[in-house]
Design a protein around this motif. Structure first.
Motif, PDB file in Angstrom:
ATOM      1  N   LEU A  17       0.830  -1.206   0.000  1.00  0.00           N
ATOM      2  CA  LEU A  17       0.000   0.000   0.000  1.00  0.00           C
ATOM      3  C   LEU A  17       0.866   1.258   0.000  1.00  0.00           C
ATOM      4  CD1 LEU A  17      -2.771  -1.047   2.560  1.00  0.00           C
ATOM      5  CD2 LEU A  17      -2.914  -1.014   0.073  1.00  0.00           C
ATOM      6  N   GLY A  18       1.969   1.231   0.742  1.00  0.00           N
ATOM      7  CA  GLY A  18       2.863   2.389   0.770  1.00  0.00           C
ATOM      8  C   GLY A  18       3.463   2.683  -0.589  1.00  0.00           C
ATOM      9  N   ASN A  19       3.887   1.640  -1.309  1.00  0.00           N
ATOM     10  CA  ASN A  19       4.453   1.842  -2.642  1.00  0.00           C
ATOM     11  C   ASN A  19       3.391   2.299  -3.638  1.00  0.00           C
ATOM     12  OD1 ASN A  19       7.234   1.282  -2.341  1.00  0.00           O
ATOM     13  ND2 ASN A  19       6.793  -0.899  -2.188  1.00  0.00           N
ATOM     14  N   MET A  20       2.145   1.837  -3.471  1.00  0.00           N
ATOM     15  CA  MET A  20       1.068   2.309  -4.348  1.00  0.00           C
ATOM     16  C   MET A  20       0.826   3.808  -4.143  1.00  0.00           C
ATOM     17  SD  MET A  20      -1.711  -0.808  -4.177  1.00  0.00           S
ATOM     18  CE  MET A  20      -2.886   0.171  -5.108  1.00  0.00           C
ATOM     19  N   LEU A  21       0.788   4.238  -2.882  1.00  0.00           N
ATOM     20  CA  LEU A  21       0.606   5.658  -2.605  1.00  0.00           C
ATOM     21  C   LEU A  21       1.781   6.472  -3.137  1.00  0.00           C
ATOM     22  CD1 LEU A  21      -0.821   5.528   1.033  1.00  0.00           C
ATOM     23  CD2 LEU A  21      -2.058   6.045  -1.066  1.00  0.00           C
ATOM     24  N   ILE A  24       1.352   6.884  -6.852  1.00  0.00           N
ATOM     25  CA  ILE A  24       0.327   7.876  -7.174  1.00  0.00           C
ATOM     26  C   ILE A  24       0.877   9.286  -7.006  1.00  0.00           C
ATOM     27  CG2 ILE A  24      -1.910   8.803  -6.451  1.00  0.00           C
ATOM     28  CD1 ILE A  24      -2.714   5.961  -5.688  1.00  0.00           C
ATOM     29  N   GLY A  25       1.664   9.494  -5.954  1.00  0.00           N
ATOM     30  CA  GLY A  25       2.223  10.820  -5.718  1.00  0.00           C
ATOM     31  C   GLY A  25       3.309  11.205  -6.703  1.00  0.00           C
ATOM     32  N   GLU A  26       4.054  10.214  -7.210  1.00  0.00           N
ATOM     33  CA  GLU A  26       5.156  10.515  -8.124  1.00  0.00           C
ATOM     34  C   GLU A  26       4.687  10.690  -9.572  1.00  0.00           C
ATOM     35  OE1 GLU A  26       7.926   7.378  -7.705  1.00  0.00           O
ATOM     36  OE2 GLU A  26       8.671   8.020  -5.747  1.00  0.00           O
ATOM     37  N   THR A  27       3.520  10.144  -9.896  1.00  0.00           N
ATOM     38  CA  THR A  27       3.063  10.145 -11.285  1.00  0.00           C
ATOM     39  C   THR A  27       2.961  11.540 -11.908  1.00  0.00           C
ATOM     40  OG1 THR A  27       1.871   8.061 -10.977  1.00  0.00           O
ATOM     41  CG2 THR A  27       1.187   9.464 -12.813  1.00  0.00           C
ATOM     42  N   PRO A  28       2.386  12.535 -11.232  1.00  0.00           N
ATOM     43  CA  PRO A  28       2.201  13.835 -11.908  1.00  0.00           C
ATOM     44  C   PRO A  28       3.491  14.604 -12.165  1.00  0.00           C
ATOM     45  CG  PRO A  28       0.731  13.607 -10.003  1.00  0.00           C
ATOM     46  CD  PRO A  28       1.750  12.539  -9.912  1.00  0.00           C
ATOM     47  N   ILE A  29       4.586  14.228 -11.511  1.00  0.00           N
ATOM     48  CA  ILE A  29       5.788  15.056 -11.569  1.00  0.00           C
ATOM     49  C   ILE A  29       6.312  15.177 -13.006  1.00  0.00           C
ATOM     50  CG2 ILE A  29       8.188  15.253 -10.837  1.00  0.00           C
ATOM     51  CD1 ILE A  29       7.400  13.956  -8.208  1.00  0.00           C
ATOM     52  N   THR A  30       6.512  14.040 -13.658  1.00  0.00           N
ATOM     53  CA  THR A  30       7.132  14.084 -14.982  1.00  0.00           C
ATOM     54  C   THR A  30       6.204  14.667 -16.056  1.00  0.00           C
ATOM     55  OG1 THR A  30       8.579  12.221 -14.439  1.00  0.00           O
ATOM     56  CG2 THR A  30       8.234  12.720 -16.774  1.00  0.00           C
ATOM     57  N   PRO A  31       4.981  14.146 -16.248  1.00  0.00           N
ATOM     58  CA  PRO A  31       4.157  14.725 -17.335  1.00  0.00           C
ATOM     59  C   PRO A  31       3.762  16.173 -17.083  1.00  0.00           C
ATOM     60  CG  PRO A  31       2.879  13.172 -16.033  1.00  0.00           C
ATOM     61  CD  PRO A  31       4.296  13.039 -15.584  1.00  0.00           C
ATOM     62  N   ALA A 106      13.206   8.818   3.550  1.00  0.00           N
ATOM     63  CA  ALA A 106      12.733   9.308   2.254  1.00  0.00           C
ATOM     64  C   ALA A 106      11.330   9.892   2.366  1.00  0.00           C
ATOM     65  CB  ALA A 106      12.755   8.168   1.229  1.00  0.00           C
ATOM     66  N   GLY A 107      10.479   9.280   3.190  1.00  0.00           N
ATOM     67  CA  GLY A 107       9.123   9.793   3.348  1.00  0.00           C
ATOM     68  C   GLY A 107       9.093  11.173   3.971  1.00  0.00           C
ATOM     69  N   VAL A 108       9.871  11.368   5.030  1.00  0.00           N
ATOM     70  CA  VAL A 108       9.932  12.675   5.676  1.00  0.00           C
ATOM     71  C   VAL A 108      10.518  13.717   4.726  1.00  0.00           C
ATOM     72  CG1 VAL A 108      10.981  13.979   7.566  1.00  0.00           C
ATOM     73  CG2 VAL A 108      10.060  11.697   7.991  1.00  0.00           C
ATOM     74  N   THR A 109      11.543  13.332   3.959  1.00  0.00           N
ATOM     75  CA  THR A 109      12.162  14.259   3.008  1.00  0.00           C
ATOM     76  C   THR A 109      11.172  14.666   1.918  1.00  0.00           C
ATOM     77  OG1 THR A 109      14.311  13.220   3.417  1.00  0.00           O
ATOM     78  CG2 THR A 109      14.103  14.598   1.455  1.00  0.00           C
ATOM     79  N   ASN A 110      10.430  13.697   1.377  1.00  0.00           N
ATOM     80  CA  ASN A 110       9.434  14.020   0.347  1.00  0.00           C
ATOM     81  C   ASN A 110       8.348  14.932   0.893  1.00  0.00           C
ATOM     82  OD1 ASN A 110      10.566  12.564  -1.779  1.00  0.00           O
ATOM     83  ND2 ASN A 110       9.552  10.671  -1.184  1.00  0.00           N
TER      84      ASN A 110
END
Length: 278
Positions: A17-21, A24-31, A106-110
């Motif tokens: 579940l953590g990797n799925m979230l 989802i959060g990383e998807t919008p960055i590139t496009p 990594a979570g806190v940094t993001n």
């Protein structure tokens, strides 16, 4: 029979579940990020800005490998057990590093990196010269299947169907998409299995393998992406010129990669398998 039992931990569900979230959060960055740069930057500066975006994106995995190397030196139950009672070292095959610590850092940094984006304006005024020569597509004139004519799903799925059809019918973009999938598949396979290969073939610890991969593999890619953006800007290449340039560089990279077939070690001497017991 008493040695076998079913696993009772459901930690893998939390990781899933953590990797799925995260995905989802990383998807919008590139496009969205590339579209944002293409809309609001000067045409001649876009290659450099996009190169900077991808370069920074490659620096993240590099620091991730370095962080993984550091966490691998720490015992998995750090903070919960007396480290003085641990009799094994990171060189021992039974050693398990603190893999979970990297997720927390990594979570806190993001989260902290996302805070400044909340203060950006909702919209920016687009330069008038950027709109010259551009025409907008009226989606209301596009004929869509009747399944999408429902009042509930029409606003979203009709535009999605139109955009997907337009993208997949663009032969150049579809070819580039297939090429990118192949490149990322090989690169991800390299990053996934090369550390384990170094552990098995060269007798390196998990910590040192991750450190070497992060230090030798990702920085050259980052430098190459940035230099590619500078070259595109300096010579003002057209689409055809950029395509030829990308093909030549990819072919040279493929040729150099073939040299990996000549690198390796002899098989380990194992009694009963590679040599006789005598």
């Amino acid at each position: 029979a008493g040695c076998e039992k079913e696993p009772s931990s459901y930690m893998w569900i939390y990781i899933l579940l953590g990797n799925m979230l995260r995905g989802i959060g990383e998807t919008p960055i590139t496009p969205l990020g590339i579209s944002y740069l293409d809309d609001f930057a000067k045409e001649e500066d876009v290659p450099v800005y996009v190169a900077c975006l991808h370069t920074i994106a490659m620096l993240g995995p590099m620091f991730g490998f370095l962080l993984g190397s550091l966490c691998a030196k720490l015992y998995v139950d750090i903070g919960f057990v007396d480290l003085g009672s641990i009799t094994i070292t990171p060189q021992d095959s039974r050693w398990v590093g603190a893999w979970w610590l990297g997720f927390l850092i990594a979570g806190v940094t993001n989260f902290l990196a996302a805070v400044p984006f909340c203060f950006l304006p909702k919209s920016l005024k687009k330069p008038e010269e950027a709109n010259n020569g551009k025409t907008s597509l009226d989606y209301s004139t596009v004929i869509t299947p009747r399944i999408f004519q429902s009042q509930l799903i029409y606003p979203f799925l009709s535009d999605f169907y139109t955009s997907l059809k337009k993208v997949l019918s663009n032969r150049m973009y579809f070819t580039l998409l297939c090429c990118s999938v192949l490149q990322f598949s090989s690169f991800i396979g390299f990053l996934t299995y090369k550390p384990k290969y170094m552990e098995q073939q060269y007798g390196q610890s998990t910590s040192k393998s991750n450190f070497l991969i992060g230090l030798t593999s990702l920085p050259p890619v980052s430098i190459g992406i940035f230099l590619g953006g500078l070259i595109l800007k300096k010579y003002k290449m057209s689409i055809i010129g950029a395509t030829k340039f990308a093909f030549i560089m990819s072919f040279l990279a493929y040729t150099i990669t073939l040299l990996h077939f000549f690198v390796g070690c002899e098989n380990h001497v194992v009694a009963g398998m590679t040599v006789s017991y005598e």
